[in-house]
Design an enzyme around this catalytic site. Sequence first.
Site, PDB file in Angstrom:
ATOM      1  N   GLU A  39       0.871  -1.189   0.000  1.00  0.00           N
ATOM      2  CA  GLU A  39       0.000   0.000   0.000  1.00  0.00           C
ATOM      3  C   GLU A  39       0.902   1.232   0.000  1.00  0.00           C
ATOM      4  O   GLU A  39       1.352   1.679   1.053  1.00  0.00           O
ATOM      5  CB  GLU A  39      -0.889  -0.045   1.242  1.00  0.00           C
ATOM      6  CG  GLU A  39      -2.022   0.966   1.240  1.00  0.00           C
ATOM      7  CD  GLU A  39      -2.732   1.039   2.592  1.00  0.00           C
ATOM      8  OE1 GLU A  39      -2.271   0.361   3.536  1.00  0.00           O
ATOM      9  OE2 GLU A  39      -3.719   1.771   2.713  1.00  0.00           O
ATOM     10  N   HIS A  67      -5.779   6.032  -1.427  1.00  0.00           N
ATOM     11  CA  HIS A  67      -4.958   7.176  -1.023  1.00  0.00           C
ATOM     12  C   HIS A  67      -4.778   8.100  -2.210  1.00  0.00           C
ATOM     13  O   HIS A  67      -3.655   8.390  -2.639  1.00  0.00           O
ATOM     14  CB  HIS A  67      -3.611   6.703  -0.467  1.00  0.00           C
ATOM     15  CG  HIS A  67      -3.748   6.055   0.880  1.00  0.00           C
ATOM     16  ND1 HIS A  67      -3.776   6.761   2.058  1.00  0.00           N
ATOM     17  CD2 HIS A  67      -3.889   4.739   1.225  1.00  0.00           C
ATOM     18  CE1 HIS A  67      -3.931   5.920   3.078  1.00  0.00           C
ATOM     19  NE2 HIS A  67      -4.012   4.697   2.603  1.00  0.00           N
ATOM     20  N   ASN A  73     -12.257   6.016   2.834  1.00  0.00           N
ATOM     21  CA  ASN A  73     -11.104   6.539   3.557  1.00  0.00           C
ATOM     22  C   ASN A  73      -9.977   6.867   2.599  1.00  0.00           C
ATOM     23  O   ASN A  73      -9.670   6.085   1.714  1.00  0.00           O
ATOM     24  CB  ASN A  73     -10.628   5.516   4.599  1.00  0.00           C
ATOM     25  CG  ASN A  73     -11.720   5.137   5.582  1.00  0.00           C
ATOM     26  OD1 ASN A  73     -12.265   4.053   5.523  1.00  0.00           O
ATOM     27  ND2 ASN A  73     -12.061   6.048   6.468  1.00  0.00           N
ATOM     28  N   HIS A  76     -14.103   3.477  11.055  1.00  0.00           N
ATOM     29  CA  HIS A  76     -13.626   4.022   9.783  1.00  0.00           C
ATOM     30  C   HIS A  76     -14.744   4.513   8.892  1.00  0.00           C
ATOM     31  O   HIS A  76     -14.556   5.409   8.079  1.00  0.00           O
ATOM     32  CB  HIS A  76     -12.795   2.969   9.036  1.00  0.00           C
ATOM     33  CG  HIS A  76     -11.393   2.878   9.533  1.00  0.00           C
ATOM     34  ND1 HIS A  76     -11.055   2.313  10.729  1.00  0.00           N
ATOM     35  CD2 HIS A  76     -10.236   3.326   8.993  1.00  0.00           C
ATOM     36  CE1 HIS A  76      -9.755   2.403  10.910  1.00  0.00           C
ATOM     37  NE2 HIS A  76      -9.227   3.018   9.870  1.00  0.00           N
ATOM     38  N   ASP A 125      -7.429  -4.037   8.027  1.00  0.00           N
ATOM     39  CA  ASP A 125      -6.416  -2.973   8.063  1.00  0.00           C
ATOM     40  C   ASP A 125      -5.804  -2.922   9.471  1.00  0.00           C
ATOM     41  O   ASP A 125      -5.467  -1.856   9.991  1.00  0.00           O
ATOM     42  CB  ASP A 125      -7.030  -1.617   7.698  1.00  0.00           C
ATOM     43  CG  ASP A 125      -5.989  -0.615   7.208  1.00  0.00           C
ATOM     44  OD1 ASP A 125      -6.275   0.590   7.201  1.00  0.00           O
ATOM     45  OD2 ASP A 125      -4.864  -1.049   6.851  1.00  0.00           O
ATOM     46  N   SER A 132      -5.220   5.654  11.644  1.00  0.00           N
ATOM     47  CA  SER A 132      -4.170   4.868  11.009  1.00  0.00           C
ATOM     48  C   SER A 132      -4.420   3.403  11.313  1.00  0.00           C
ATOM     49  O   SER A 132      -4.058   2.894  12.364  1.00  0.00           O
ATOM     50  CB  SER A 132      -2.800   5.293  11.523  1.00  0.00           C
ATOM     51  OG  SER A 132      -2.733   5.069  12.907  1.00  0.00           O
TER      52      SER A 132
END
Lengths: 414, 258
Positions: free
Chosen positions: A143, A211, A235, A277, A299, A334
């Site tokens: 990732e 991202h 997210n 999340h 995650d 995170s």
Amino acid sequence: MPSNKSVSDAPIVQFTNCRILRDHQLQREDLWVREGKILNPEKLFFDEKGSADVQLDCKDSIIAPGFIDVQINGGFGVDFSLATDDFKSGVDLVSQKILSHGVTSFCPTLVTSPPSVYHQVLPQISVRNGGAHGAGVLGAHLEGPFISKEKKGAHPEHCLRTFEEGAFQDLLATYGSLDCVQIVTLAPEMRRSSEVIRELTKRGICVSLGHSVANLSQAEEAVQHGATFITHLFNAMLPFHHRDPGIVGLLTSDKIPDVKIPAGRRVFYGMISDGIHTNPAALRIAHRAHPKGLVLVTDAIAGMGLAPGRHTLGQQVVEIDGLNTYIAGTKTLSGSVATMDACVRHFQEATGCSVETALEAASLHPAQLLGIEHKKGTLNYDSDADFLMLNDSLCVQATYIAGEEVWRQDVSGM
Amino acid sequence: MKLIILENYSQASEWAAKYIRNRIVHALLWVILFQLASVLCVLLPGLPRDHPESYHSFMWNNFFKHIDISPENVHILDGNAPDLQAECDAFEEKIKAAGGIELFVGGIGPDGHIAFNEPGSSLVSRTRVKTLAMDTILANARFFDGDLSKVPTMALTVGVGTVMDAREVMILITGAHKAFALYKAIEDGVNHMWTVSAFQQHPNTVFVCDEDATLELKVKTVKYFKGLMMVHNKLVEPLYSMKEMGAERSQSKKPYSD
């Protein structure tokens, strides 16, 4: 009773008094296993004239395929993005511990890291079958670092990179080796991403979008070139906007005739359903828009399974407070400390979906994403006998890999 | 003949099941199942074993997978055998080797056929290849998506004579569409056009049916046999030895003890 088996002498186990997840439904059927695979009892009966050597009463449990976690950064103090010489024992520890969460296969995930970390860690990851030692490793999920600065989330900015100079060669130089890589998350708005996506897809690596600040057409183009996954939907991406839905808009892209996505190509999307999340309403909207694409992921980070406090996530320090995990000193999420079985339960409660749907989101769909549904993620005949026994509250009672029991809930707690 | 009349399909099925259970327990029977009719098609290859409409699939899903029976004790005529008549002859031999059939259980067609012994079959016939009547083909079309060309036209079947050799015969008949066949079977004469009528000459026959199947019978016949139900129902009461043993599962090779 002596069994007259012409094909094999291996013992045949018949799991009875259970409800098995097959053909998208819980059916009252027995599960037959031989040599680590699900066996067809009708064929056994008529063609081999064989019968069971052992019959196990499952006390009306639900039997579901083992869960597959395609995004897990570590757990129990182990951080997959930390370059150590003894990386392997970290993977071993996590793979062993997650059996109790019902995970029978997983993709150790590395967050954005300097090239040195990749060069040291990736050669120590090997694809391997699960067993009593732990869940099977399907390959690494990388990732980053080819992600957007604006949506870096918990990833360290100084390690972000682009591949606009050398496209795929840049990527290869950064990672060092792609041998055991199963998934790469990148931001498709980056220049030359199409070439990179095509190269990765050619090598059988699943490309995921995440991202990123891509708009919908950039995201669709990425899918045309081969991307099939979205990393933790909602997210670290632009929020849904009615005039530009962004990456979230991919949820219904397969229904639009003028978008040139190859027929039959389904876009999957990961969801961390830990209750933090994403708001349950968002989870419901995504699920209703595209139920067949939803893939549950944890995650999870190193602090999962440990007491609250400070832990690492690659180059960052993370603070755990209950179920919340933030970059120390900030409110930036995170990763999570959720376990896969808790995610399945939360998903089922939040969406009100059927038990079958919740279980498939953690087993069948990730298997389909990775193109391994012919042997994992289902209880079809001849697939790997990786399965779970669960009670009606979807709590894991026992975990089996290749037909062998590898974990069982302590009965004393009942 | 015993004619057992129950109210509906479920009750008739349950009565028959209990009767069979009692016969197995009482006679210390090791259940060896001879599946007595199997369908094949001569022009197209025989129905593959795993075809969802094959007898194998039907028997597996509706019977074998729910019980403890050893597969060596199951014999089904193989419609894919290279020499079909030899397959039929071998089947007769296997029956002899097992000591003959203790109890034959079957249904009838609307044309009064038993197994696939269609109208006109010899009442002393043995296991053989038989062409199917158009009625039967039409009735089976629903299993092949209504496509008549896909329905097998021939079948391997035990003969009327083979079944007559059984020590006991039980025929299940339910539904109004079978009513005329039941009338022909028990109130008319023995006739090879209604092959099930042959059992009038068998010493030990039980017909289990529902109300609808009696629609063509004389009221007198129906009243007579309904009047005997108190006696006949004793045949399905749980046996003393079964109450003793409780509900344990056991391997099919172990005989129940009295």
